[in-house]
Motif scaffolding. Structure first.
Motif: not given
Length: 302
Positions: A237-246, A166-182
């Motif tokens: 985190t300790d996993g005590h996350l209010p909706f919608p976090y995580g 594939p050949n895709y143009p560069a993004l205007e803004t790069v998103p972030e992968n949001r990873v939750y771990v203990s």
């Protein structure tokens, strides 16, 4: 003490020191093959009910701009299944969208992203060497090959390779992968993913404002990583996350958060968390039709 005993003692000390060193000093321990291509080839995997596919596409594209490939009905798993499939291409990031009309085979639906690699066999070997489990061995799809790997902390990602490059143009803004771990797994996760991605830790904030995870009176640990695959934010985190976090897997950067949220609301999306300021950005949480939740932010001028 003999020379041999002294060498053993030194090696033991070096090992203990290395395990206690800050993450910012973690370096890949193995000479792994570089297999990444670029962040414009990363996709967030989104699963919605078939009846929600069209309304999700309309809302997401109205919010961020961009286009969709033609929808096809295909099999994207190594065992029998059927889904609609299309690629949403926006200036702020890409989405691989699936609307399964059959039950979804395990473990599909739990993989958060798809990363394009230059060579599937080398990528799988590199992931294994870096410490990942290959939970779905490479299999063919209609346009290439895929595999699913799992990193320490239970973080699943899909690797993909296309027969036609594939050949895709560069993004205007790069998103972030949001990873939750203990709090038990950040060292192992970061060490292994940085080794695989040939990336680097750009910040490790042990006193990040808790407002970023819905707990405004507290602090938590936030690690930011950059690599050829793009950006990643690790939230410990300790996993005590209010909706919608995580529940969000991707954070999208825009040039103007207010304008983007106005477009999201007008297209049927819900703002679950109103904008707040932290770490040089304004951020909010949005739920699109079909249930997909995303963090959206802009950068405050400094």
């Amino acid at each position: 003490m003999s020379d041999r005993s002294m060498r053993r003692g030194f090696l033991a000390f070096a090992f203990i020191f290395a395990t206690l060193s800050p993450l910012a000093e973690v370096q890949p321990a193995l000479a792994l093959t570089a297999v990444g291509v670029g962040p414009q080839y990363d996709t967030t995997h989104v699963y919605v009910a078939p009846s929600d596919v069209d309304v999700f596409v309309a809302s997401f594209l109205a919010t961020f701009g961009g286009t969709s490939t033609k929808q096809v009905v295909t099999t994207v798993t190594p065992t029998p299944s059927s889904t609609t499939s299309q690629l949403l291409q926006t200036p702020a990031g890409k989405i691989s969208l699936f609307g399964f009309t059959t039950p979804i085979p395990y473990p599909f639906g739990s993989e958060r992203t798809g990363y394009l690699v230059t060579d599937m066999d080398k990528a799988v070997a590199a992931a294994r060497s870096a410490g990942a489990d290959v939970i779905v061995a490479p299999f063919p799809d209609p346009i290439g090959r895929d595999a699913v790997v799992q990193w320490p902390g239970g973080v699943n990602m899909q690797l993909y390779w296309h027969t036609t490059v594939p050949n895709y143009p560069a993004l205007e803004t790069v998103p972030e992968n949001r990873v939750y771990v203990s709090s038990d797994r950040p060292t192992a996760f970061v060490r292994d993913f940085v080794a695989f991605s040939h990336g680097k830790v750009v910040s490790d904030e042990r006193h990040a404002p808790g407002i970023e995870i819905g707990r405004s009176q507290e602090i938590f640990r936030r690690i930011r990583i950059e690599s050829v695959f793009g950006r990643m934010t690790v939230l410990v985190t300790d996993g005590h996350l209010p909706f919608p976090y995580g529940l969000e897997t991707t954070g999208y950067e825009t040039t103007n958060l207010k304008d983007t949220l106005d477009k999201a609301r007008a297209s049927g999306a819900k703002v679950l968390v109103e904008p707040y300021a932290s770490d040089g950005r304004n951020a909010a949480m949005v739920q699109f039709p079909g249930g997909y939740i995303a963090e959206i932010h802009d950068i405050v001028a400094r």
